[in-house]
Scaffold this active site. Structure first.
Site, PDB file in Angstrom:
ATOM      1  N   ARG A  27       0.818  -1.211   0.000  1.00 34.69           N
ATOM      2  CA  ARG A  27       0.000   0.000   0.000  1.00 34.69           C
ATOM      3  C   ARG A  27       0.853   1.263   0.000  1.00 34.69           C
ATOM      4  O   ARG A  27       0.356   2.346  -0.270  1.00 34.69           O
ATOM      5  CB  ARG A  27      -0.943  -0.004   1.218  1.00 34.69           C
ATOM      6  CG  ARG A  27      -1.942  -1.133   1.205  1.00 34.69           C
ATOM      7  CD  ARG A  27      -2.750  -1.181   2.486  1.00 34.69           C
ATOM      8  NE  ARG A  27      -3.662  -0.078   2.608  1.00 34.69           N
ATOM      9  CZ  ARG A  27      -4.909  -0.058   2.136  1.00 34.69           C
ATOM     10  NH1 ARG A  27      -5.376  -1.096   1.483  1.00 34.69           N
ATOM     11  NH2 ARG A  27      -5.694   0.975   2.320  1.00 34.69           N
ATOM     12  N   TRP A  74       1.977   6.581   5.430  1.00 34.27           N
ATOM     13  CA  TRP A  74       2.429   7.354   4.270  1.00 34.27           C
ATOM     14  C   TRP A  74       2.099   8.804   4.578  1.00 34.27           C
ATOM     15  O   TRP A  74       0.940   9.162   4.768  1.00 34.27           O
ATOM     16  CB  TRP A  74       1.714   6.875   3.011  1.00 34.27           C
ATOM     17  CG  TRP A  74       2.263   7.416   1.730  1.00 34.27           C
ATOM     18  CD1 TRP A  74       3.374   6.997   1.067  1.00 34.27           C
ATOM     19  CD2 TRP A  74       1.699   8.457   0.920  1.00 34.27           C
ATOM     20  NE1 TRP A  74       3.541   7.706  -0.099  1.00 34.27           N
ATOM     21  CE2 TRP A  74       2.523   8.615  -0.213  1.00 34.27           C
ATOM     22  CE3 TRP A  74       0.571   9.276   1.037  1.00 34.27           C
ATOM     23  CZ2 TRP A  74       2.261   9.555  -1.205  1.00 34.27           C
ATOM     24  CZ3 TRP A  74       0.309  10.212   0.056  1.00 34.27           C
ATOM     25  CH2 TRP A  74       1.156  10.346  -1.054  1.00 34.27           C
ATOM     26  N   ASN A  98      -5.982   5.800   9.364  1.00 39.18           N
ATOM     27  CA  ASN A  98      -5.808   6.105   7.943  1.00 39.18           C
ATOM     28  C   ASN A  98      -6.812   7.179   7.556  1.00 39.18           C
ATOM     29  O   ASN A  98      -7.959   7.145   8.010  1.00 39.18           O
ATOM     30  CB  ASN A  98      -6.064   4.873   7.067  1.00 39.18           C
ATOM     31  CG  ASN A  98      -4.971   3.849   7.182  1.00 39.18           C
ATOM     32  OD1 ASN A  98      -3.910   4.113   7.731  1.00 39.18           O
ATOM     33  ND2 ASN A  98      -5.226   2.660   6.666  1.00 39.18           N
ATOM     34  N   GLU A 482      -0.409   4.022 -21.053  1.00 38.64           N
ATOM     35  CA  GLU A 482      -0.152   3.066 -19.974  1.00 38.64           C
ATOM     36  C   GLU A 482       1.309   2.614 -19.966  1.00 38.64           C
ATOM     37  O   GLU A 482       1.927   2.486 -18.905  1.00 38.64           O
ATOM     38  CB  GLU A 482      -1.090   1.869 -20.116  1.00 38.64           C
ATOM     39  CG  GLU A 482      -0.865   0.746 -19.133  1.00 38.64           C
ATOM     40  CD  GLU A 482      -1.045   1.121 -17.671  1.00 38.64           C
ATOM     41  OE1 GLU A 482      -0.639   0.328 -16.808  1.00 38.64           O
ATOM     42  OE2 GLU A 482      -1.581   2.219 -17.388  1.00 38.64           O
ATOM     43  N   LYS A 486       3.885   3.150 -16.828  1.00 39.65           N
ATOM     44  CA  LYS A 486       4.629   2.073 -16.182  1.00 39.65           C
ATOM     45  C   LYS A 486       6.109   2.431 -16.065  1.00 39.65           C
ATOM     46  O   LYS A 486       6.739   2.216 -15.027  1.00 39.65           O
ATOM     47  CB  LYS A 486       4.477   0.767 -16.966  1.00 39.65           C
ATOM     48  CG  LYS A 486       3.142   0.096 -16.800  1.00 39.65           C
ATOM     49  CD  LYS A 486       3.003  -0.480 -15.400  1.00 39.65           C
ATOM     50  CE  LYS A 486       1.583  -0.401 -14.886  1.00 39.65           C
ATOM     51  NZ  LYS A 486       0.943   0.857 -14.753  1.00 39.65           N
ATOM     52  N   GLU A 489       6.652   5.249 -13.466  1.00 40.48           N
ATOM     53  CA  GLU A 489       6.334   4.827 -12.103  1.00 40.48           C
ATOM     54  C   GLU A 489       7.489   4.084 -11.444  1.00 40.48           C
ATOM     55  O   GLU A 489       7.797   4.329 -10.276  1.00 40.48           O
ATOM     56  CB  GLU A 489       5.115   3.895 -12.105  1.00 40.48           C
ATOM     57  CG  GLU A 489       3.773   4.585 -12.208  1.00 40.48           C
ATOM     58  CD  GLU A 489       2.633   3.583 -12.162  1.00 40.48           C
ATOM     59  OE1 GLU A 489       1.641   3.864 -11.461  1.00 40.48           O
ATOM     60  OE2 GLU A 489       2.715   2.524 -12.814  1.00 40.48           O
ATOM     61  N   HIS A 505       2.687  17.746 -34.158  1.00 36.55           N
ATOM     62  CA  HIS A 505       2.176  18.960 -33.517  1.00 36.55           C
ATOM     63  C   HIS A 505       2.890  19.229 -32.195  1.00 36.55           C
ATOM     64  O   HIS A 505       2.259  19.638 -31.216  1.00 36.55           O
ATOM     65  CB  HIS A 505       0.667  18.837 -33.315  1.00 36.55           C
ATOM     66  CG  HIS A 505      -0.102  18.710 -34.589  1.00 36.55           C
ATOM     67  ND1 HIS A 505      -0.497  19.783 -35.347  1.00 36.55           N
ATOM     68  CD2 HIS A 505      -0.502  17.604 -35.269  1.00 36.55           C
ATOM     69  CE1 HIS A 505      -1.134  19.364 -36.427  1.00 36.55           C
ATOM     70  NE2 HIS A 505      -1.151  18.048 -36.406  1.00 36.55           N
ATOM     71  N   LYS A 602      -0.270   1.883  -3.300  1.00 38.49           N
ATOM     72  CA  LYS A 602      -1.100   0.993  -4.100  1.00 38.49           C
ATOM     73  C   LYS A 602      -2.548   1.447  -4.096  1.00 38.49           C
ATOM     74  O   LYS A 602      -3.201   1.485  -5.127  1.00 38.49           O
ATOM     75  CB  LYS A 602      -1.003  -0.434  -3.555  1.00 38.49           C
ATOM     76  CG  LYS A 602      -1.805  -1.461  -4.347  1.00 38.49           C
ATOM     77  CD  LYS A 602      -1.278  -1.593  -5.757  1.00 38.49           C
ATOM     78  CE  LYS A 602      -2.019  -2.643  -6.550  1.00 38.49           C
ATOM     79  NZ  LYS A 602      -1.573  -2.691  -7.951  1.00 38.49           N
TER      80      LYS A 602
END
Length: 607
Positions: A27, A74, A98, A482, A486, A489, A505, A602
């Protein structure tokens, strides 16, 4: 983000809580801590950084007790530090939390005026002091928690212990996930199922505004006003081994290779080839409901938003109904036009994404219907929707989503087929043909995974690039987005996805010998135009990595990845797999934390 684990029973709490926190590492977190209650006294251990730091501290200064709560934090309020790590204590009250307390500053000023002093920069510490203050006047732990939470504005999932009432543990939620595990003579509470699966498969899912009071081995469920509630446990079929690495170096690599199985499970029991139809057991919308729709919104964040962009192509093509795809954090603030014949499709791997949940409530509040595409059974978003299409990907531990994304694409295609049949825009024979293609998809993903060694070699050649450009057209443009996501990240390399037709362009100004360009060139209506884009890149000394199902492109690319062919609607599933592997191998070569990249979580359960 963040993780809560709580235990009350007859065993030592520390190893159970610590094991649960370890299973919630996916997480995302920057500090961790545990509190136990023993002989009427609460003790706390906290450490900044990874769980190993907390484990080392506990080895030197162990904790005992059969009641315990733990947390991986976090940072939202206050920098990452031991002082700001949870649990937080005030008097005889200790809490893990949390979420975000929006009115914590005003509450803090009031509590300071009542004589309270604070040791952290967090909003969470306010909760402990509030409960302590109310306990002084009520003398009852549960009542004090209810009164404290009534003053709080924001989102929370909390687990709380009290020195004066050692046989009780209290947990409650509003806007952040919390699950209860029902054991034999012991009970658990956690932010997510994997934390408890090695102890019990009987789970009870708390709704917003609900509380559970554990008294020894007994549990009592109420709302925040104290009204009793009846809750039914659900049996979770995931095994604890499903959340282990299974011999792979990283969870992400394991999950990339699990995609054939995940797709098979997502398809299982849903294709009715004889009838030429699709059965979606939890959709809960009749043919009349579906045929009466006038518009569809697809709402999601991050990777799930990319899946939604592909879903738009599928639904508009086969169902002839307009589809808008919105980023969840923007949707709720633009006053969208929603009526009774509008369907909102919410896509979320975890089912707890805060922005997506808020968008769902916006859509429902305007009178529209809502359906979820989700991987986690009984999570918040599916529970609040009219229906759900579960992806059956199993636990996804790596922060960078892989199998959840490809199963979302499959689920959206199944929905498009079901919707097309209900609206009469697809015939039974057409659906049978698509069902045949879907049946071959897991095998073709396996064939694509056989490119792994070739992709690793390509990664070595391109790992030192500072920037990447990803190009695709049509339903491959979201796949390009995507692929770029990836890479950025997990490798921390700047990467940007673009529609290939837009290259002239602006992005073409960036292309030189240092700029790798990943081009998705599948044989469809725009194939020749995409090949022209590749030639334009080469003419400017750019290096091309091509993902294609076509032959004869060797002279158009510096690196060529040839994948199997399948119907165009499903090609984004296949083209995404080599892009996942490319990002993975580059990240491994650069030595980054593949499963837990910096600053990412996560499950994003705060706005």
């Amino acid at each position: 983000m963040c993780g809560i684990v709580g235990y009350i029973g007859s065993q030592e709490a520390t190893p159970i809580v610590l094991d649960g926190l370890r299973r919630l590492e996916y997480r995302g977190y920057d500090s961790a801590g545990i509190a136990t209650l023993h002989d009427g006294k609460i003790e706390i251990r906290r450490a900044q950084g990874k769980l190993i730091n907390l484990e080392n501290l506990l080895r030197d200064r162990p904790l005992t007790g059969s009641r315990g709560i733990g947390h991986t934090r976090w940072a939202t309020h206050g920098r990452p530090s031991e002082t700001n790590a949870h649990p937080h204590k005030a008097g005889g009250i200790v809490v893990v939390h949390n979420g975000i307390i929006e009115n914590y500053l005003s509450l803090k000023e009031r509590l300071k005026g009542q004589g309270h002093s604070f040791s952290s920069e967090t909003d969470t510490e306010i909760i402990a002091h509030l409960v302590e203050e109310h306990y002084k006047s009520t003398g009852d732990f549960v009542t004090a928690v209810r009164q404290a939470l009534a003053e709080v504005r924001g989102a929370y999932a909390v687990a709380i212990l009290c020195e004066q009432e050692p046989d009780r543990m209290v947990a409650a939620k509003l806007g952040s996930p919390l699950v209860v595990g029902q054991g034999q003579g012991e009970n658990f509470v956690a932010s997510d199922i994997p934390a408890m699966l090695s102890h019990t498969r009987e789970m009870i899912f708390l709704e917003d505004g609900e509380m559970v009071v554990f008294t020894g081995a007994a549990m009592e469920f109420t709302d925040l006003a104290g009204k009793p509630l009846t809750k039914i446990a659900k049996t979770i079929t995931w095994s604890p081994l499903m959340a282990e690495k299974g011999g792979y170096k990283h969870f992400m690599l394991k999950e990339i290779h699990e995609q054939p199985r995940a797709i098979t499970d997502t398809l299982a029991g849903r294709l009715r080839e004889e009838e030429g139809d699709v059965y979606l057991e939890d959709l809960k919308l009749s043919d009349a409901d579906l045929s009466g729709l006038e518009k569809i919104f697809i709402i999601a964040c991050g990777t799930s938003w990319h899946a939604g962009l592909v879903g738009k192509f599928m639904i508009e093509k086969h169902c002839r109904i307009p589809v808008e795809v919105d980023i969840a954090s923007e949707f709720r603030y633009r006053d969208p036009i929603i009526g009774p014949n509008t369907l909102t499709v919410l896509i979320s791997q975890s089912g707890e994404t805060a922005d997506t949940l808020a968008a769902l409530r916006e859509a429902k509040g305007k009178g529209g219907r809502a359906v979820a595409v989700c991987n986690v059974v009984e999570s918040s978003i599916p529970r609040e929707c009219d229906g759900v299409i579960y992806t059956h990907a199993g636990p996804e531990i790596g922060v960078a989503s892989t199998k959840a994304f490809t199963t979302q694409l499959v689920a959206l295609f199944l929905f498009a087929l079901r919707l097309g049949r209900a609206r009469g825009t697809l015939t039974a024979e057409q659906v049978r043909e698509f069902a045949t293609a879907l049946a071959t998809l897991p095998r073709k993903v396996e064939e694509t995974l056989e490119l792994n060694e070739q992709i690793e070699a390509i990664a070595r050649d391109f790992m030192n690039a500072r920037d990447f450009l990803y190009l695709g057209r049509g339903n491959q443009y979201p796949a390009a987005l995507e692929g770029a996501l990836k890479l950025k990240e997990i490798s921390y390399i700047h990467a940007e996805g673009y529609p290939a037709g837009e290259m002239k362009h602006g992005p073409i100004a960036l292309i030189d010998e240092l700029m790798p360009v990943v081009v998705i060139a599948t044989e469809n209506d725009t194939f020749e135009k995409v090949v022209s884009n590749m030639e334009e890149v080469q003419a400017r000394a750019g290096r091309v990595i091509a993902v294609t199902d076509a032959e004869g492109l060797c002279d158009k690319a510096d690196a060529l990845l040839v994948i199997p062919r399948i119907v165009d609607d499903l090609m984004p599933v296949l083209t995404s797999v080599p892009l996942q592997l490319l990002a993975y191998h580059i990240a491994v070569l650069k030595g980054t934390d593949v499963d837990q990249p910096r600053n990412l979580a996560k499950s994003v359960t705060v706005e």
